[in-house]
Design a protein around this motif. Structure first.
Motif, PDB file in Angstrom:
ATOM      1  N   VAL A  39       0.832  -1.073   0.076  1.00 28.66           N
ATOM      2  CA  VAL A  39       0.003  -0.074  -0.056  1.00 28.66           C
ATOM      3  C   VAL A  39       0.932   1.241  -0.040  1.00 28.66           C
ATOM      4  CG1 VAL A  39      -1.539   1.206   1.052  1.00 28.66           C
ATOM      5  CG2 VAL A  39      -2.104  -1.104   1.046  1.00 28.66           C
ATOM      6  N   LEU A  40       1.860   1.288   0.828  1.00 24.36           N
ATOM      7  CA  LEU A  40       2.834   2.393   0.796  1.00 24.36           C
ATOM      8  C   LEU A  40       3.882   2.517  -0.257  1.00 24.36           C
ATOM      9  CD1 LEU A  40       3.489   2.395   4.828  1.00 24.36           C
ATOM     10  CD2 LEU A  40       2.148   3.758   3.481  1.00 24.36           C
ATOM     11  N   PHE A  41       4.132   1.593  -1.107  1.00 22.56           N
ATOM     12  CA  PHE A  41       4.970   1.533  -2.079  1.00 22.56           C
ATOM     13  C   PHE A  41       4.993   2.961  -3.080  1.00 22.56           C
ATOM     14  CE2 PHE A  41       6.160   0.601  -6.532  1.00 22.56           C
ATOM     15  CZ  PHE A  41       7.799   0.333  -6.429  1.00 22.56           C
ATOM     16  N   LEU A  43       4.291   5.964  -2.295  1.00 27.83           N
ATOM     17  CA  LEU A  43       5.094   6.851  -1.273  1.00 27.83           C
ATOM     18  C   LEU A  43       6.567   6.393  -1.093  1.00 27.83           C
ATOM     19  CD1 LEU A  43       2.388   7.288   1.370  1.00 27.83           C
ATOM     20  CD2 LEU A  43       2.841   8.874  -0.413  1.00 27.83           C
ATOM     21  N   THR A  44       6.759   5.193  -1.180  1.00 32.70           N
ATOM     22  CA  THR A  44       8.276   4.716  -0.896  1.00 32.70           C
ATOM     23  C   THR A  44       8.968   5.153  -2.323  1.00 32.70           C
ATOM     24  OG1 THR A  44       7.702   2.908   0.324  1.00 32.70           O
ATOM     25  CG2 THR A  44       9.620   2.943  -0.666  1.00 32.70           C
ATOM     26  N   LEU A  45       8.303   4.959  -3.450  1.00 38.10           N
ATOM     27  CA  LEU A  45       8.945   5.166  -4.682  1.00 38.10           C
ATOM     28  C   LEU A  45       9.132   6.774  -4.828  1.00 38.10           C
ATOM     29  CD1 LEU A  45       9.688   4.562  -7.370  1.00 38.10           C
ATOM     30  CD2 LEU A  45       7.444   4.637  -8.312  1.00 38.10           C
ATOM     31  N   LYS A  46       8.201   7.545  -4.469  1.00 37.94           N
ATOM     32  CA  LYS A  46       8.277   9.097  -4.116  1.00 37.94           C
ATOM     33  C   LYS A  46       9.394   9.609  -3.504  1.00 37.94           C
ATOM     34  CE  LYS A  46       5.341  13.332  -3.558  1.00 37.94           C
ATOM     35  NZ  LYS A  46       5.858  13.676  -5.161  1.00 37.94           N
ATOM     36  N   GLN A  47       9.248   8.780  -2.214  1.00 33.30           N
ATOM     37  CA  GLN A  47      10.530   9.284  -1.155  1.00 33.30           C
ATOM     38  C   GLN A  47      11.821   9.155  -1.956  1.00 33.30           C
ATOM     39  OE1 GLN A  47      10.824   6.663   2.000  1.00 33.30           O
ATOM     40  NE2 GLN A  47      11.708   8.179   3.523  1.00 33.30           N
ATOM     41  N   THR A  48      12.003   7.835  -2.471  1.00 29.05           N
ATOM     42  CA  THR A  48      13.341   7.454  -3.160  1.00 29.05           C
ATOM     43  C   THR A  48      13.771   8.380  -4.159  1.00 29.05           C
ATOM     44  OG1 THR A  48      13.095   5.222  -2.586  1.00 29.05           O
ATOM     45  CG2 THR A  48      14.464   5.641  -4.329  1.00 29.05           C
ATOM     46  N   ARG A  49      12.790   8.855  -5.147  1.00 27.51           N
ATOM     47  CA  ARG A  49      13.035   9.613  -6.264  1.00 27.51           C
ATOM     48  C   ARG A  49      13.437  11.056  -5.563  1.00 27.51           C
ATOM     49  NH1 ARG A  49       8.729   7.537 -10.468  1.00 27.51           N
ATOM     50  NH2 ARG A  49       9.877   5.730 -11.234  1.00 27.51           N
ATOM     51  N   SER A  50      12.748  11.587  -4.642  1.00 29.62           N
ATOM     52  CA  SER A  50      12.885  12.947  -3.993  1.00 29.62           C
ATOM     53  C   SER A  50      14.242  13.020  -3.319  1.00 29.62           C
ATOM     54  CB  SER A  50      11.830  13.172  -3.251  1.00 29.62           C
ATOM     55  OG  SER A  50      10.673  13.541  -3.721  1.00 29.62           O
ATOM     56  N   THR A  51      14.630  11.914  -2.691  1.00 30.37           N
ATOM     57  CA  THR A  51      16.030  11.598  -1.990  1.00 30.37           C
ATOM     58  C   THR A  51      17.047  11.769  -3.181  1.00 30.37           C
ATOM     59  OG1 THR A  51      15.090  10.444  -0.289  1.00 30.37           O
ATOM     60  CG2 THR A  51      17.541  10.477  -0.437  1.00 30.37           C
ATOM     61  N   ARG A  52      16.801  11.024  -4.122  1.00 33.63           N
ATOM     62  CA  ARG A  52      17.951  11.093  -5.244  1.00 33.63           C
ATOM     63  C   ARG A  52      18.066  12.372  -5.980  1.00 33.63           C
ATOM     64  NH1 ARG A  52      17.638   6.484 -10.050  1.00 33.63           N
ATOM     65  NH2 ARG A  52      18.168   5.296  -8.131  1.00 33.63           N
ATOM     66  N   ALA A  53      16.828  13.025  -6.138  1.00 31.45           N
ATOM     67  CA  ALA A  53      16.682  14.433  -6.742  1.00 31.45           C
ATOM     68  C   ALA A  53      17.636  15.308  -6.129  1.00 31.45           C
ATOM     69  CB  ALA A  53      15.297  14.951  -7.071  1.00 31.45           C
ATOM     70  N   PHE A  54      17.323  15.377  -4.627  1.00 23.52           N
ATOM     71  CA  PHE A  54      18.161  16.243  -3.894  1.00 23.52           C
ATOM     72  C   PHE A  54      19.720  16.212  -4.063  1.00 23.52           C
ATOM     73  CE2 PHE A  54      14.385  17.388  -1.179  1.00 23.52           C
ATOM     74  CZ  PHE A  54      14.585  18.758  -1.028  1.00 23.52           C
ATOM     75  N   PRO A  90      10.655  18.745  -0.532  1.00 26.45           N
ATOM     76  CA  PRO A  90      10.808  18.082   0.881  1.00 26.45           C
ATOM     77  C   PRO A  90       9.672  17.071   1.367  1.00 26.45           C
ATOM     78  CG  PRO A  90      11.159  20.459   0.660  1.00 26.45           C
ATOM     79  CD  PRO A  90      10.576  19.964  -0.397  1.00 26.45           C
ATOM     80  N   GLY A  91       8.444  17.329   1.061  1.00 31.12           N
ATOM     81  CA  GLY A  91       7.296  16.421   1.271  1.00 31.12           C
ATOM     82  C   GLY A  91       7.507  15.103   0.632  1.00 31.12           C
ATOM     83  N   GLY A  92       8.062  15.110  -0.418  1.00 28.67           N
ATOM     84  CA  GLY A  92       8.417  13.507  -1.048  1.00 28.67           C
ATOM     85  C   GLY A  92       9.279  12.763  -0.219  1.00 28.67           C
ATOM     86  N   CYS A  93      10.121  13.692   0.625  1.00 24.90           N
ATOM     87  CA  CYS A  93      11.087  12.777   1.548  1.00 24.90           C
ATOM     88  C   CYS A  93      10.467  12.581   2.663  1.00 24.90           C
ATOM     89  CB  CYS A  93      12.398  13.649   1.546  1.00 24.90           C
ATOM     90  SG  CYS A  93      13.422  13.826   0.282  1.00 24.90           S
ATOM     91  N   LEU A  94       9.641  13.466   3.339  1.00 22.38           N
ATOM     92  CA  LEU A  94       9.065  13.193   4.810  1.00 22.38           C
ATOM     93  C   LEU A  94       7.673  12.519   4.760  1.00 22.38           C
ATOM     94  CD1 LEU A  94       9.936  16.972   6.102  1.00 22.38           C
ATOM     95  CD2 LEU A  94      11.251  14.760   6.519  1.00 22.38           C
ATOM     96  N   ILE A  95       6.955  12.743   3.823  1.00 29.10           N
ATOM     97  CA  ILE A  95       5.616  12.480   3.948  1.00 29.10           C
ATOM     98  C   ILE A  95       5.355  10.682   4.209  1.00 29.10           C
ATOM     99  CG2 ILE A  95       3.515  11.871   2.524  1.00 29.10           C
ATOM    100  CD1 ILE A  95       3.676  14.811   1.336  1.00 29.10           C
ATOM    101  N   PRO A  96       6.138  10.019   3.399  1.00 28.88           N
ATOM    102  CA  PRO A  96       6.102   8.757   3.702  1.00 28.88           C
ATOM    103  C   PRO A  96       6.275   8.193   5.165  1.00 28.88           C
ATOM    104  CG  PRO A  96       7.161   8.765   1.545  1.00 28.88           C
ATOM    105  CD  PRO A  96       7.064  10.361   2.266  1.00 28.88           C
ATOM    106  N   LEU A  97       7.460   8.933   5.810  1.00 28.29           N
ATOM    107  CA  LEU A  97       7.737   8.538   7.059  1.00 28.29           C
ATOM    108  C   LEU A  97       6.857   9.179   8.006  1.00 28.29           C
ATOM    109  CD1 LEU A  97      11.681   9.950   7.033  1.00 28.29           C
ATOM    110  CD2 LEU A  97      10.870   7.525   6.947  1.00 28.29           C
ATOM    111  N   LEU A  98       6.029  10.175   7.798  1.00 30.24           N
ATOM    112  CA  LEU A  98       5.019  10.540   8.505  1.00 30.24           C
ATOM    113  C   LEU A  98       3.772   9.824   8.433  1.00 30.24           C
ATOM    114  CD1 LEU A  98       5.215  14.489   7.694  1.00 30.24           C
ATOM    115  CD2 LEU A  98       5.990  13.445   9.860  1.00 30.24           C
ATOM    116  N   VAL A  99       3.481   9.210   7.170  1.00 28.12           N
ATOM    117  CA  VAL A  99       2.378   8.198   7.153  1.00 28.12           C
ATOM    118  C   VAL A  99       2.652   6.824   7.949  1.00 28.12           C
ATOM    119  CG1 VAL A  99       1.456   6.655   5.500  1.00 28.12           C
ATOM    120  CG2 VAL A  99       1.891   9.112   4.842  1.00 28.12           C
ATOM    121  N   GLN A 100       3.990   6.362   7.744  1.00 31.44           N
ATOM    122  CA  GLN A 100       4.302   5.080   8.679  1.00 31.44           C
ATOM    123  C   GLN A 100       4.327   5.280  10.077  1.00 31.44           C
ATOM    124  OE1 GLN A 100       7.196   2.513   6.559  1.00 31.44           O
ATOM    125  NE2 GLN A 100       7.592   4.309   4.942  1.00 31.44           N
TER     126      GLN A 100
END
Length: 260
Positions: A39-41, A43-54, A90-100
């Protein structure tokens, strides 16, 4: 809080359903873990791509910091522009953590409640389910462990030998986290800058910290973490296959641009 209780009830209901499918408490936790990660995949994909972009835009950010060091407003505007263009939100990195986080806390309550016949009524597991009855009767064992209890409690009550399965599970969880970190490292041989090296040093301590605190957490939660780590390692491999392995950012010392 109502929303927290709702999450707990949903997790308890799914745990009961999975137990009906495979009447084994540990397997039910593993199945619930897989469902949560699926279900969270997105968001995980978004987090990974945002971190890579940073990571990718770090040299450009350093250049802007040097160029506009006396103009904070322009610097902020330019940084927001390149972050938006690169998809480094920044939300792409933090939102998955906040959801989990509420899921972790709710699952902790479910598993802690399942360890006691007195507290199981507040665990979120449906009272009429087979899993509820199984736990009331003293079930909840998996691979030599009582998943509702903490390794610290087992060690105090039954000694080191009885704690060995719990220690093996903790070691598995920590080992997979280290493998996941190793797998995420760039393979192009370029040296990382000082900031990246410091961040890598900090992240290396996180598996040990999680392993340390799991000594006082229900073994069912450690089973959830271990299963999640294995599943996320597979997700990470899939993401690298889709997007390619991340490259180390080039060492780019900011230089003062010559004035016209």
């Amino acid at each position: 809080m109502a929303w927290f209780d709702a999450i707990k009830q949903v997790l308890g209901w799914f745990l009961g359903v999975f137990y009906d499918i495979v009447p084994n408490y540990g397997v039910a936790i593993i199945m619930l873990t897989i469902l949560i990660n699926l279900v969270l995949f997105p968001l995980t994909l978004k987090q990974t791509r945002s971190t890579r972009a940073f990571q990718t835009i770090q040299p450009e950010i350093k250049r802007l910091q040097a160029k506009h060091k006396d103009d904070p407003q322009t610097l902020q505007a330019e940084m927001m522009r390149i972050q938006k263009e690169a998809g480094a939100t920044p939300g792409g990195c933090l939102i998955p953590l906040l959801v989990q986080m509420p899921i972790w806390f709710a699952l902790f309550r479910v598993l802690r409640g399942a360890a006691s016949a007195e507290e199981i009524v507040d665990s979120g597991i449906p009272a009429g389910s087979d899993l509820y009855q199984h736990l009331v009767e003293g079930g909840g064992r998996f691979l030599g462990m009582d998943l509702g209890f903490e390794p610290a409690t087992i060690y105090s009550a039954d000694g080191l030998v009885a704690t060995i399965p719990y220690l093996i599970l903790m070691a598995l969880m920590v080992a997979v986290q280290f493998i996941q970190q190793w797998h995420a490292q760039p393979r192009d041989g370029r040296p990382m800058d000082k900031q990246a090296q410091q961040m890598q040093t900090i992240t290396k301590f996180m598996p040990l910290f999680i392993g340390f605190i799991s000594w006082s957490f229900p073994a069912g939660l450690t089973l959830y973490w271990a299963t999640s780590n294995i599943f996320r390692l597979g997700q990470q491999a899939l993401i690298f296959r889709i997007d390619g392995r991340p490259a180390a950012p080039p060492k780019d010392e900011p230089k003062e641009e010559a004035s016209d």
